[in-house]
Write a protein that holds these residues in place. Structure first.
Motif, PDB file in Angstrom:
ATOM      1  N   THR A 182       0.852  -1.199   0.000  1.00 33.84           N
ATOM      2  CA  THR A 182       0.000   0.000   0.000  1.00 33.84           C
ATOM      3  C   THR A 182       0.886   1.247   0.000  1.00 33.84           C
ATOM      4  OG1 THR A 182      -0.067   0.222   2.388  1.00 33.84           O
ATOM      5  CG2 THR A 182      -1.769  -1.181   1.379  1.00 33.84           C
ATOM      6  N   VAL A 183       0.236   2.370  -0.253  1.00 30.15           N
ATOM      7  CA  VAL A 183       0.936   3.660  -0.221  1.00 30.15           C
ATOM      8  C   VAL A 183       1.615   3.846   1.136  1.00 30.15           C
ATOM      9  CG1 VAL A 183       0.515   6.161  -0.165  1.00 30.15           C
ATOM     10  CG2 VAL A 183      -0.539   4.735  -1.954  1.00 30.15           C
ATOM     11  N   ARG A 184       0.861   3.577   2.192  1.00 32.24           N
ATOM     12  CA  ARG A 184       1.383   3.740   3.550  1.00 32.24           C
ATOM     13  C   ARG A 184       2.590   2.810   3.802  1.00 32.24           C
ATOM     14  NH1 ARG A 184      -1.025   4.278   9.062  1.00 32.24           N
ATOM     15  NH2 ARG A 184       0.801   3.735  10.274  1.00 32.24           N
ATOM     16  N   GLU A 185       2.472   1.560   3.337  1.00 30.67           N
ATOM     17  CA  GLU A 185       3.586   0.613   3.512  1.00 30.67           C
ATOM     18  C   GLU A 185       4.805   1.046   2.704  1.00 30.67           C
ATOM     19  OE1 GLU A 185       0.900  -3.424   4.323  1.00 30.67           O
ATOM     20  OE2 GLU A 185       1.429  -2.855   2.282  1.00 30.67           O
ATOM     21  N   MET A 215       8.620   1.872   4.161  1.00 30.38           N
ATOM     22  CA  MET A 215       9.879   1.317   3.663  1.00 30.38           C
ATOM     23  C   MET A 215      10.975   2.384   3.609  1.00 30.38           C
ATOM     24  SD  MET A 215       9.294  -1.795   3.179  1.00 30.38           S
ATOM     25  CE  MET A 215      10.568  -2.493   2.152  1.00 30.38           C
ATOM     26  N   GLY A 216      10.555   3.639   3.519  1.00 31.74           N
ATOM     27  CA  GLY A 216      11.537   4.725   3.439  1.00 31.74           C
ATOM     28  C   GLY A 216      12.179   5.045   4.768  1.00 31.74           C
ATOM     29  N   CYS A 217      11.609   4.548   5.865  1.00 35.11           N
ATOM     30  CA  CYS A 217      12.126   4.991   7.171  1.00 35.11           C
ATOM     31  C   CYS A 217      12.392   3.818   8.093  1.00 35.11           C
ATOM     32  CB  CYS A 217      11.158   5.981   7.826  1.00 35.11           C
ATOM     33  SG  CYS A 217       9.531   5.314   8.102  1.00 35.11           S
ATOM     34  N   GLU A 250       1.268  10.013  -9.597  1.00 32.99           N
ATOM     35  CA  GLU A 250       1.115   9.682  -8.173  1.00 32.99           C
ATOM     36  C   GLU A 250       2.239   8.767  -7.709  1.00 32.99           C
ATOM     37  OE1 GLU A 250      -3.728  10.079  -8.617  1.00 32.99           O
ATOM     38  OE2 GLU A 250      -2.830   8.091  -8.388  1.00 32.99           O
ATOM     39  N   GLN A 251       2.682   7.865  -8.596  1.00 32.76           N
ATOM     40  CA  GLN A 251       3.809   6.989  -8.223  1.00 32.76           C
ATOM     41  C   GLN A 251       5.092   7.805  -8.047  1.00 32.76           C
ATOM     42  OE1 GLN A 251       4.286   3.324 -10.398  1.00 32.76           O
ATOM     43  NE2 GLN A 251       2.092   2.935 -10.430  1.00 32.76           N
ATOM     44  N   GLN A 252       5.247   8.843  -8.878  1.00 34.29           N
ATOM     45  CA  GLN A 252       6.424   9.703  -8.714  1.00 34.29           C
ATOM     46  C   GLN A 252       6.347  10.432  -7.374  1.00 34.29           C
ATOM     47  OE1 GLN A 252       9.629  10.556  -8.854  1.00 34.29           O
ATOM     48  NE2 GLN A 252       9.466  10.521 -11.066  1.00 34.29           N
ATOM     49  N   MET A 253       5.131  10.913  -7.028  1.00 38.05           N
ATOM     50  CA  MET A 253       4.940  11.571  -5.731  1.00 38.05           C
ATOM     51  C   MET A 253       5.291  10.609  -4.599  1.00 38.05           C
ATOM     52  SD  MET A 253       1.277  13.443  -6.429  1.00 38.05           S
ATOM     53  CE  MET A 253       1.039  14.397  -7.946  1.00 38.05           C
ATOM     54  N   LEU A 254       4.879   9.352  -4.765  1.00 45.69           N
ATOM     55  CA  LEU A 254       5.139   8.348  -3.722  1.00 45.69           C
ATOM     56  C   LEU A 254       6.643   8.049  -3.620  1.00 45.69           C
ATOM     57  CD1 LEU A 254       4.125   6.367  -1.599  1.00 45.69           C
ATOM     58  CD2 LEU A 254       3.591   4.734  -3.437  1.00 45.69           C
ATOM     59  N   ALA A 255       7.308   7.981  -4.763  1.00 44.13           N
ATOM     60  CA  ALA A 255       8.754   7.694  -4.748  1.00 44.13           C
ATOM     61  C   ALA A 255       9.513   8.825  -4.040  1.00 44.13           C
ATOM     62  CB  ALA A 255       9.263   7.511  -6.175  1.00 44.13           C
ATOM     63  N   ALA A 278      11.418   8.630  -0.150  1.00 42.66           N
ATOM     64  CA  ALA A 278      12.770   9.124   0.151  1.00 42.66           C
ATOM     65  C   ALA A 278      12.721  10.149   1.282  1.00 42.66           C
ATOM     66  CB  ALA A 278      13.396   9.726  -1.106  1.00 42.66           C
ATOM     67  N   LEU A 279      11.702  11.010   1.285  1.00 41.80           N
ATOM     68  CA  LEU A 279      11.611  12.037   2.338  1.00 41.80           C
ATOM     69  C   LEU A 279      11.438  11.425   3.721  1.00 41.80           C
ATOM     70  CD1 LEU A 279       9.319  14.815   0.833  1.00 41.80           C
ATOM     71  CD2 LEU A 279      11.797  14.873   1.187  1.00 41.80           C
ATOM     72  N   MET A 280      10.812  10.237   3.778  1.00 39.83           N
ATOM     73  CA  MET A 280      10.592   9.586   5.076  1.00 39.83           C
ATOM     74  C   MET A 280      11.912   9.220   5.759  1.00 39.83           C
ATOM     75  SD  MET A 280       7.414   9.647   5.837  1.00 39.83           S
ATOM     76  CE  MET A 280       7.285   8.543   7.248  1.00 39.83           C
ATOM     77  N   ALA A 281      12.992   9.187   4.993  1.00 38.43           N
ATOM     78  CA  ALA A 281      14.304   8.927   5.603  1.00 38.43           C
ATOM     79  C   ALA A 281      14.925  10.222   6.128  1.00 38.43           C
ATOM     80  CB  ALA A 281      15.232   8.269   4.591  1.00 38.43           C
ATOM     81  N   ARG A 282      14.195  11.354   5.993  1.00 42.73           N
ATOM     82  CA  ARG A 282      14.697  12.665   6.426  1.00 42.73           C
ATOM     83  C   ARG A 282      16.070  12.986   5.836  1.00 42.73           C
ATOM     84  NH1 ARG A 282      13.120  15.680  11.604  1.00 42.73           N
ATOM     85  NH2 ARG A 282      10.894  15.426  11.414  1.00 42.73           N
TER      86      ARG A 282
END
Ligand code: ATP
Length: 237
Positions: free
Chosen positions: A94-97, A101-103, A141-146, A150-154
């Motif tokens: 899912t989007v949330r999952e 994965m990014g963090c 939307e997939q680009q936004m998610l990608a 990455a941002l979730m890793a700060r």
């Protein structure tokens, strides 16, 4: 502070030298763009920095730490994240999952929640679709998610490889507006590789022009936009 410095970087695929003594700097807080024709070596530059295709000779410093001999996961842990060309989200998660994965290196749950909310404010559509599989999203939307993953890793430095690839002009403009916002609001430094030189130079502070694996020109982005050679070769003017 200099965030990233490449000194005479030479990268090869087998016996073929792709990058020739490539040097560039990225100061903290800047948006830098790397423009050039297909095959000029833009993606190879990003992959050399992130450790996916390490250089054979030369120095790469991230926050003054040599990273050119480190494996990719060590480089990520130092605060440098790459959003690869072609997005590569996990379609079955899912989007949330995907965001989780990014963090996976982080343990600060409250901050993680806040960062997720921030991302949903940047890209409301991701909030609305958080329980849907990533593979159901449109290309934009997939680009936004990608980018969000990455941002979730700060990251302190975000490398973006062709965020406009395959996207409609309106979606591309939206994504570039968000890239500028991420830079402004979080002080995230950005190194952007882009075919759409016009949009990239309008978004960036400075730009480097790459030809056949060599930097042939670098200047303020506004100056490159006015440069006749750049206009002829990359802006279709
Ligand atoms: P594009 O916009 O097409 O991605 P680019 O400027 O990012 O172009 P690179 O992808 O870095 O260029 O490619 C630089 C050169 O390296 C090209 O000549 C390409 O054919 C070659 N190349 C890229 N990947 C490989 C590989 N895995 N093995 C061998 N050669 C490669």
């Amino acid at each position: 502070m200099t965030m990233l410095e490449l000194r005479k970087v030479n990268t090869y695929y087998g016996n073929i030298r792709i990058l020739h003594d490539l040097s560039l700097t990225v100061e903290a807080g800047e948006i830098i763009t790397l423009i050039g024709a297909n095959g000029a070596g833009k993606s190879t530059t990003l992959m050399s920095i992130s450790g996916i295709v390490p250089p054979r000779r030369g120095t790469i410093l991230f926050k003054n730490v040599p990273i050119h001999a480190l494996p990719p996961e060590k480089i990520v842990a130092l605060g440098l994240c790459q959003v690869p060309e072609g997005r590569h989200i996990f379609p079955g998660l899912t989007v949330r999952e995907n965001l989780d994965m990014g963090c996976f290196l982080r343990r600060d749950r409250k901050q993680i929640r806040e960062d997720r909310e921030y991302i949903y404010s940047l890209f409301p559509i991701l909030g609305q679709r958080q329980h849907q599989p990533g593979g159901n999203l449109s290309g934009g939307e997939q680009q936004m998610l990608a980018i969000s993953r990455a941002l979730m890793a700060r990251p302190e430095l975000l490398l973006l490889d062709e965020p406009s690839m395959g996207l409609a002009p309106l979606v591309t403009r939206q994504i570039f507006e968000i890239i500028a916002r991420i830079n402004r609001e979080n002080n995230t430094t950005i190194l952007l590789v882009e075919q759409n030189a016009n949009l990239a130079l309008k978004t960036a502070d400075r730009g480097y022009v790459l030809e056949n694996g060599r930097i042939v020109l670098h200047d303020r982005a506004s100056a490159l936009l006015r440069d006749e050679e750049v206009q002829k070769a990359y802006l279709g003017i």
